[in-house]
Motif scaffolding. Structure first.
Motif, PDB file in Angstrom:
ATOM      1  N   PHE A  17       2.426   7.913   6.931  1.00  0.00           N
ATOM      2  CA  PHE A  17       3.819   7.491   7.112  1.00  0.00           C
ATOM      3  C   PHE A  17       3.909   6.182   7.896  1.00  0.00           C
ATOM      4  CE2 PHE A  17       5.277  11.965   6.250  1.00  0.00           C
ATOM      5  CZ  PHE A  17       6.124  11.627   5.205  1.00  0.00           C
ATOM      6  N   ILE A  18       3.079   6.030   8.919  1.00  0.00           N
ATOM      7  CA  ILE A  18       3.095   4.798   9.723  1.00  0.00           C
ATOM      8  C   ILE A  18       2.706   3.596   8.862  1.00  0.00           C
ATOM      9  CG2 ILE A  18       1.935   3.575  11.613  1.00  0.00           C
ATOM     10  CD1 ILE A  18       1.845   6.303  13.085  1.00  0.00           C
ATOM     11  N   VAL A  46       7.082  14.804  -1.233  1.00  0.00           N
ATOM     12  CA  VAL A  46       7.587  14.806  -2.605  1.00  0.00           C
ATOM     13  C   VAL A  46       6.820  15.819  -3.446  1.00  0.00           C
ATOM     14  CG1 VAL A  46       7.876  13.420  -4.703  1.00  0.00           C
ATOM     15  CG2 VAL A  46       8.306  12.405  -2.475  1.00  0.00           C
ATOM     16  N   ASN A  47       5.488  15.755  -3.397  1.00  0.00           N
ATOM     17  CA  ASN A  47       4.660  16.636  -4.217  1.00  0.00           C
ATOM     18  C   ASN A  47       3.217  16.551  -3.735  1.00  0.00           C
ATOM     19  OD1 ASN A  47       4.028  18.461  -6.196  1.00  0.00           O
ATOM     20  ND2 ASN A  47       4.345  17.057  -7.908  1.00  0.00           N
ATOM     21  N   TYR A  65      10.055   9.271   1.615  1.00  0.00           N
ATOM     22  CA  TYR A  65      10.736   8.303   2.475  1.00  0.00           C
ATOM     23  C   TYR A  65      12.233   8.309   2.176  1.00  0.00           C
ATOM     24  CZ  TYR A  65       6.080   6.449   3.331  1.00  0.00           C
ATOM     25  OH  TYR A  65       4.763   6.321   3.689  1.00  0.00           O
ATOM     26  N   SER A  66      13.021   7.908   3.176  1.00  0.00           N
ATOM     27  CA  SER A  66      14.449   7.718   2.946  1.00  0.00           C
ATOM     28  C   SER A  66      14.668   6.222   2.698  1.00  0.00           C
ATOM     29  CB  SER A  66      15.266   8.204   4.151  1.00  0.00           C
ATOM     30  OG  SER A  66      14.935   7.477   5.303  1.00  0.00           O
ATOM     31  N   LYS A  70      12.914   2.419   3.628  1.00  0.00           N
ATOM     32  CA  LYS A  70      11.653   3.166   3.564  1.00  0.00           C
ATOM     33  C   LYS A  70      11.235   3.729   4.923  1.00  0.00           C
ATOM     34  CE  LYS A  70       7.292   3.186   1.135  1.00  0.00           C
ATOM     35  NZ  LYS A  70       6.307   2.442   0.386  1.00  0.00           N
ATOM     36  N   GLN A  71      12.142   4.512   5.528  1.00  0.00           N
ATOM     37  CA  GLN A  71      11.805   5.211   6.766  1.00  0.00           C
ATOM     38  C   GLN A  71      11.246   6.581   6.425  1.00  0.00           C
ATOM     39  OE1 GLN A  71      15.158   5.364   9.386  1.00  0.00           O
ATOM     40  NE2 GLN A  71      14.539   3.467  10.371  1.00  0.00           N
ATOM     41  N   SER A  72      10.271   7.013   7.203  1.00  0.00           N
ATOM     42  CA  SER A  72       9.635   8.293   6.908  1.00  0.00           C
ATOM     43  C   SER A  72      10.594   9.448   7.164  1.00  0.00           C
ATOM     44  CB  SER A  72       8.371   8.468   7.747  1.00  0.00           C
ATOM     45  OG  SER A  72       8.699   8.566   9.108  1.00  0.00           O
ATOM     46  N   VAL A  73      10.462  10.492   6.363  1.00  0.00           N
ATOM     47  CA  VAL A  73      11.289  11.679   6.508  1.00  0.00           C
ATOM     48  C   VAL A  73      10.841  12.467   7.743  1.00  0.00           C
ATOM     49  CG1 VAL A  73      11.955  13.832   5.383  1.00  0.00           C
ATOM     50  CG2 VAL A  73      11.707  11.768   4.046  1.00  0.00           C
TER      51      VAL A  73
END
Length: 132
Positions: A17-18, A46-47, A65-66, A70-73
């Motif tokens: 994510f980072i 997602v999968n 990501y949102s 593109k921020q991590s969930v």
């Protein structure tokens, strides 16, 4: 050789994510597959799919990501029970992560489940990690 597979698993997800990766690769184990199943059901990834290489099995994880920036969930992911210091909880004392907005993953005699499901089934166990 990895001594703590769960910590390595959580670190790979955090680092993915980072680095804003779309997919990450994780060595296969049943515990990691069960953790990914919970993350998929709760909407944190997602999968995922299992791929067999020549010598080993690999889990391919699609991170979520949102958009548009593109921020991590997953904002926070932390290992609670470590090999050096195990943390257990009864069903009545299970932790609530951010008043129920996050999840705690619990290893119970019935398998690896979320804190909400453990409360519903009146099960206690080892607190593996917090995610929100």
């Amino acid at each position: 050789m990895i001594t703590d597979q769960i910590s390595d698993f959580l670190t790979r997800i955090r680092n993915g994510f980072i680095a804003k990766k779309d997919t990450i690769y994780i060595e296969y184990s049943k515990i990691k597959r069960n953790l990914l199943k919970i993350l998929l059901e709760t909407g944190f990834i997602v999968n995922y799919k299992l791929e067999r290489n020549k010598h080993q099995k690999v889990l391919i994880v699609e991170l979520k990501y949102s958009y548009p920036n593109k921020q991590s969930v997953i904002k926070y992911i932390k290992r609670i029970s470590k090999p050096s210091c195990r943390k257990y909880s009864s069903s009545k004392k299970l932790p609530r992560v951010i008043n129920g907005l996050g999840i705690a993953i619990i290893s119970t005699p019935k398998g690896i489940i979320t804190d909400k499901l453990a409360r519903k089934n009146n099960l206690g166990g080892e607190i593996i990690c917090y995610i929100y």
